[in-house]
Design an enzyme around this catalytic site. Structure first.
Site, PDB file in Angstrom:
ATOM      1  N   ASP A  55      44.297  36.563  45.744  1.00  0.00           N
ATOM      2  CA  ASP A  55      43.266  37.233  46.529  1.00  0.00           C
ATOM      3  C   ASP A  55      43.822  37.573  47.913  1.00  0.00           C
ATOM      4  O   ASP A  55      45.015  37.834  48.044  1.00  0.00           O
ATOM      5  CB  ASP A  55      42.035  36.316  46.628  1.00  0.00           C
ATOM      6  CG  ASP A  55      40.727  37.082  46.691  1.00  0.00           C
ATOM      7  OD1 ASP A  55      40.511  37.796  47.693  1.00  0.00           O
ATOM      8  OD2 ASP A  55      39.919  36.974  45.751  1.00  0.00           O
ATOM      9  N   HIS A  83      37.537  37.451  52.023  1.00  0.00           N
ATOM     10  CA  HIS A  83      37.181  37.458  50.606  1.00  0.00           C
ATOM     11  C   HIS A  83      37.825  36.294  49.856  1.00  0.00           C
ATOM     12  O   HIS A  83      37.148  35.569  49.104  1.00  0.00           O
ATOM     13  CB  HIS A  83      37.602  38.789  49.988  1.00  0.00           C
ATOM     14  CG  HIS A  83      37.239  38.938  48.544  1.00  0.00           C
ATOM     15  ND1 HIS A  83      38.072  38.538  47.525  1.00  0.00           N
ATOM     16  CD2 HIS A  83      36.134  39.452  47.946  1.00  0.00           C
ATOM     17  CE1 HIS A  83      37.502  38.805  46.361  1.00  0.00           C
ATOM     18  NE2 HIS A  83      36.328  39.359  46.584  1.00  0.00           N
ATOM     19  N   ASN A 174      32.141  45.913  40.299  1.00  0.00           N
ATOM     20  CA  ASN A 174      30.900  46.123  41.045  1.00  0.00           C
ATOM     21  C   ASN A 174      30.408  47.558  41.039  1.00  0.00           C
ATOM     22  O   ASN A 174      29.744  47.990  41.980  1.00  0.00           O
ATOM     23  CB  ASN A 174      31.092  45.660  42.493  1.00  0.00           C
ATOM     24  CG  ASN A 174      31.357  44.176  42.599  1.00  0.00           C
ATOM     25  OD1 ASN A 174      30.919  43.405  41.761  1.00  0.00           O
ATOM     26  ND2 ASN A 174      32.089  43.777  43.623  1.00  0.00           N
ATOM     27  N   SER A 237      32.783  38.850  42.089  1.00  0.00           N
ATOM     28  CA  SER A 237      33.776  37.851  42.468  1.00  0.00           C
ATOM     29  C   SER A 237      33.229  36.438  42.325  1.00  0.00           C
ATOM     30  O   SER A 237      33.976  35.491  42.200  1.00  0.00           O
ATOM     31  CB  SER A 237      34.231  38.055  43.910  1.00  0.00           C
ATOM     32  OG  SER A 237      34.912  39.271  44.051  1.00  0.00           O
TER      33      SER A 237
END
Length: 237
Positions: A55, A83, A174, A237
């Site tokens: 990530d 994030h 998403n 996520s």
């Protein structure tokens, strides 16, 4: 190798709640309380399991609610986006008297910064992270990221991890009810996860497709962000 990949998190409520660790008593979110996670803790809290976070990295030095959780960092992992830190807290924030608690508070985290501070990166960078996690002996790879199209080299890396016995968890994406997941979630070797809200209803942004395996809480999730703070975010996520 050409190709861009991005973190998959909806920003609509990202800045809504930033809380100082010194004033936040431990909060159990609905992702813990409504899904009987404490009952599972009587069996396991993730002891002995190493989860690779591919990530945007993590806070340096470690977030105060993740002391002891992060056991390995590959290179410079400083998270300038938040994030990566948010997903790590969701997985393994400590069960103590402050902040939040992760679903597996005794799991250990290995951090591989494969996305930049703008939340994007290259396919080759992610492939390198997958291969490094395999070499390091991680048990699980978490990738809350994705690309809209397949790439053979990307799939080959996923297959290498799968054949090494690693469980690969991926965000579904998403872009809503489009009938197809992002990659790597769309690969059959991965476990793809979409988002539901506190009423177990699919989040409007959560992608759909025939390779979708599970749904999990992904709306209004409070977790750790730099520096020793918390934010509410949402996404597959």
């Amino acid at each position: 190798m050409a190709g861009q990949i991005k973190a998959h998190l909806i920003d609509t409520i990202r800045s809504e709640a930033v809380r100082d660790i010194s004033t936040l008593q431990q909060t159990f979110g609905y992702e813990i309380t409504k899904h009987n996670i404490p009952d599972v803790w009587s069996i396991t809290q993730g002891e002995g399991v190493i989860v690779a976070s591919l990530d945007t990295g993590c806070q340096e030095p470690d977030h105060e609610d993740l002391v002891g959780s992060i056991i390995r960092k590959h290179g410079n992992v400083q998270d300038g986006d938040g994030h990566g830190q948010h997903t790590i807290g969701t997985i393994s924030a400590n069960n103590n008297d402050k902040g939040i608690v992760g679903v597996a508070p005794l799991a250990q985290i290995a951090v591989y910064k494969v996305l930049g501070d703008d939340g994007s990166g290259t396919l080759q960078g992610v492939i390198d992270g997958i291969d490094q996690a395999v070499a390091d002996g991680c048990d699980i790879i978490n990738m809350s990221l994705g690309a809209p199209v397949d790439h053979p080299d990307f799939h080959d890396a996923i297959k290498r991890a799968y054949n090494a016995g690693i469980v690969i968890i991926c965000a579904a994406g998403n872009s809503g009810d489009v009938g197809e997941l992002i990659y790597p979630a769309n690969y059959p070797e991965t476990i793809s996860v979409g988002a539901i809200d506190d009423q177990n209803i699919r989040a409007w942004f959560s992608q759909t497709g025939s390779n979708l395996d599970f749904m999990a809480p992904g709306v209004a999730i409070l977790s750790t962000v730099p520096i020793n703070s918390y934010q509410i975010m949402q996404g597959s996520s």
